[in-house]
Design an enzyme around this catalytic site. Structure first.
Site, mmCIF file in Angstrom:
data_model
loop_
_atom_site.group_PDB
_atom_site.id
_atom_site.type_symbol
_atom_site.label_atom_id
_atom_site.label_comp_id
_atom_site.label_asym_id
_atom_site.label_seq_id
_atom_site.Cartn_x
_atom_site.Cartn_y
_atom_site.Cartn_z
ATOM 1 N N GLU A 26 -84.252 15.282 -7.018
ATOM 2 C CA GLU A 26 -83.684 15.546 -5.698
ATOM 3 C C GLU A 26 -83.618 17.043 -5.384
ATOM 4 O O GLU A 26 -82.852 17.477 -4.524
ATOM 5 C CB GLU A 26 -82.288 14.922 -5.605
ATOM 6 C CG GLU A 26 -82.282 13.406 -5.755
ATOM 7 C CD GLU A 26 -80.891 12.824 -5.735
ATOM 8 O OE1 GLU A 26 -80.266 12.833 -4.661
ATOM 9 O OE2 GLU A 26 -80.422 12.357 -6.786
ATOM 10 N N SER A 154 -80.627 9.227 -3.631
ATOM 11 C CA SER A 154 -81.488 9.412 -2.463
ATOM 12 C C SER A 154 -82.524 8.309 -2.318
ATOM 13 O O SER A 154 -83.574 8.507 -1.706
ATOM 14 C CB SER A 154 -82.194 10.779 -2.506
ATOM 15 O OG SER A 154 -81.259 11.812 -2.396
ATOM 16 N N TYR A 224 -83.816 11.700 5.191
ATOM 17 C CA TYR A 224 -83.850 13.154 5.285
ATOM 18 C C TYR A 224 -84.890 13.744 6.243
ATOM 19 O O TYR A 224 -84.755 14.888 6.661
ATOM 20 C CB TYR A 224 -84.089 13.762 3.887
ATOM 21 C CG TYR A 224 -83.032 13.382 2.899
ATOM 22 C CD1 TYR A 224 -81.742 13.893 3.009
ATOM 23 C CD2 TYR A 224 -83.292 12.495 1.868
ATOM 24 C CE1 TYR A 224 -80.742 13.537 2.110
ATOM 25 C CE2 TYR A 224 -82.312 12.136 0.960
ATOM 26 C CZ TYR A 224 -81.045 12.659 1.091
ATOM 27 O OH TYR A 224 -80.077 12.304 0.198
ATOM 28 N N ARG A 263 -68.802 10.470 -1.459
ATOM 29 C CA ARG A 263 -69.180 9.552 -0.386
ATOM 30 C C ARG A 263 -69.644 8.244 -1.001
ATOM 31 O O ARG A 263 -70.516 8.231 -1.862
ATOM 32 C CB ARG A 263 -70.323 10.145 0.451
ATOM 33 C CG ARG A 263 -70.540 9.483 1.804
ATOM 34 C CD ARG A 263 -71.896 9.770 2.391
ATOM 35 N NE ARG A 263 -72.923 8.995 1.704
ATOM 36 C CZ ARG A 263 -73.961 9.523 1.081
ATOM 37 N NH1 ARG A 263 -74.114 10.832 1.022
ATOM 38 N NH2 ARG A 263 -74.845 8.746 0.486
ATOM 39 N N ASP A 265 -71.170 4.290 -0.613
ATOM 40 C CA ASP A 265 -72.027 3.449 0.217
ATOM 41 C C ASP A 265 -71.577 2.003 0.112
ATOM 42 O O ASP A 265 -71.338 1.496 -0.998
ATOM 43 C CB ASP A 265 -73.486 3.581 -0.218
ATOM 44 C CG ASP A 265 -74.006 5.003 -0.070
ATOM 45 O OD1 ASP A 265 -73.506 5.713 0.821
ATOM 46 O OD2 ASP A 265 -74.901 5.401 -0.841
ATOM 47 N N GLU A 279 -72.489 2.257 -4.508
ATOM 48 C CA GLU A 279 -72.414 3.408 -5.407
ATOM 49 C C GLU A 279 -71.565 4.487 -4.757
ATOM 50 O O GLU A 279 -71.195 4.382 -3.588
ATOM 51 C CB GLU A 279 -73.807 3.953 -5.717
ATOM 52 C CG GLU A 279 -74.566 4.421 -4.499
ATOM 53 C CD GLU A 279 -75.985 4.864 -4.832
ATOM 54 O OE1 GLU A 279 -76.161 6.078 -5.049
ATOM 55 O OE2 GLU A 279 -76.891 4.013 -4.870
ATOM 56 N N ASN A 281 -71.344 8.853 -4.463
ATOM 57 C CA ASN A 281 -72.010 10.133 -4.687
ATOM 58 C C ASN A 281 -70.961 11.230 -4.786
ATOM 59 O O ASN A 281 -70.207 11.450 -3.833
ATOM 60 C CB ASN A 281 -72.961 10.437 -3.526
ATOM 61 C CG ASN A 281 -73.995 9.347 -3.335
ATOM 62 O OD1 ASN A 281 -74.974 9.287 -4.057
ATOM 63 N ND2 ASN A 281 -73.776 8.476 -2.357
ATOM 64 N N GLY A 285 -75.012 14.892 0.043
ATOM 65 C CA GLY A 285 -75.881 15.788 0.798
ATOM 66 C C GLY A 285 -75.118 16.556 1.871
ATOM 67 O O GLY A 285 -74.151 16.065 2.440
#
Length: 323
Positions: A26, A154, A224, A263, A265, A279, A281, A285
């Site tokens: 990433e 990602s 992205y 964050r 999901d 999951e 993070n 990002g």
């Protein structure tokens, strides 16, 4: 305003390294995140500098006199506890979760095991180490099935498998990125994400974002590099659904011992509107397409103040507020 904006002594933050780039899959996204964070901090008067661990050793942080680090690294060797451990040894405070929480959250399987033990909803799964085991998982979990690396982000190396013939190719792709491959039951319904800011008992979820990707394919490209994915914040979900998502996300954050920011999901199953955690993070990002800044804006917090507030929350493990 609280920690996000005012009442922060910028000079007291000292010399700041924004860690970006690194050596993970990433890297490209990390450079985009880090560049945004660096510009935001500098605009607030912070003595902030770019630092790419792929170009110089972390020991240089001490040599060059950095006082704290904003971790804008994503993926392995940045979000998985390794950099956090090095910074603990160097005695340099850093943003985000500590060593253990970062390590666990990076491993999707360990995360799911803990969440399941704590009674938090997460899709059924199987760990596999071959194409044959992937096919057996498909027979057990049913179609569609998600096949992905257990410790990457990602959506890199991810495949949505619709039939048994696709299992071998999906396994081979995921195995290019990680020796551990996760097969996960696909939850059909609304795709959402929800950031959390703070630590311990003071951690609070930001507004939920509902994601509508082209043909339901929220992959690396659509995350992205395209403008066709739609992000709804306010989410447009019924109030009780949004509150329930925020509740389980805060619990998921605290259960893993996360701090600073993260964050999660979540998929909402269409058949019964039940939310499922996918999951979390711990170094999300911060690009122009990123979702934590979007949810922060909906709460009245600018990108610049968000970056400054996260930086001000930097700490070492022993200094952070415990859950």
């Amino acid at each position: 305003m609280s920690v996000f904006g005012t009442n922060i002594d910028v000079k007291a933050l000292g010399k700041v390294a924004v860690l970006m780039g690194g050596t993970s899959s990433e890297r490209e996204v990390s450079l985009m995140s880090g560049s945004g964070v660096l510009a935001a901090l500098q605009s607030k008067g912070v003595d902030a500098h770019k630092f790419d661990p792929a170009e110089q050793g972390l020991d240089q942080l001490k040599v060059q006199g950095f006082d704290r680090c904003f971790i804008a690294l994503h993926g392995r060797y940045g979000e998985d506890g390794t950099v956090q451990g090095a910074l603990e040894l160097l005695g340099i405070p850093y943003t985000g979760s500590g060593v253990m929480a970062s390590s666990i959250a990076m491993d999707k399987v360990m995360t799911k095991r803990i969440w399941r033990f704590e009674g938090l909803p997460t899709p059924d799964w199987r760990m596999v180490s071959s194409a044959d085991e992937t096919r057996a998982a498909f027979e057990a979990l049913g179609a569609p099935m998600i096949v992905k690396p257990a410790r990457d982000g990602s959506s890199i190396g991810l495949t949505k498998v619709m039939n048994a013939e696709e299992c071998a190719k999906a396994y081979e792709l995921a195995a290019q990125y990680d020796l551990e491959v996760l097969c996960e039951q696909f939850i059909a319904g609304d795709e959402t994400t929800c950031p959390v800011l703070g630590s311990g008992a003071s951690a609070r979820a930001l507004p939920v974002i509902r994601i509508v990707a082209p043909e339901g394919n929220y992959d690396y490209q659509n995350k992205y590099f395209t403008d066709t994915t739609q992000y709804h914040c306010p989410s447009g979900l019924p109030e009780q659904e949004e509150l329930e998502i925020q509740r389980i996300v805060e619990k998921a954050f605290r259960t893993l011992g996360c701090r600073g920011w993260a964050r999660a999901d979540i998929m909402i199953r269409a058949s019964d509107r039940k939310p499922f955690l996918l999951e979390i993070n711990t170094s999300p990002g911060m690009t122009g397409h990123s979702l934590v800044p979007m949810a922060a804006r909906a709460s009245g917090v600018s990108y610049e103040n968000l970056c400054l507030g996260i930086l001000a929350s930097s700490a070492l493990d022993g200094e952070a507020e415990q859950p």
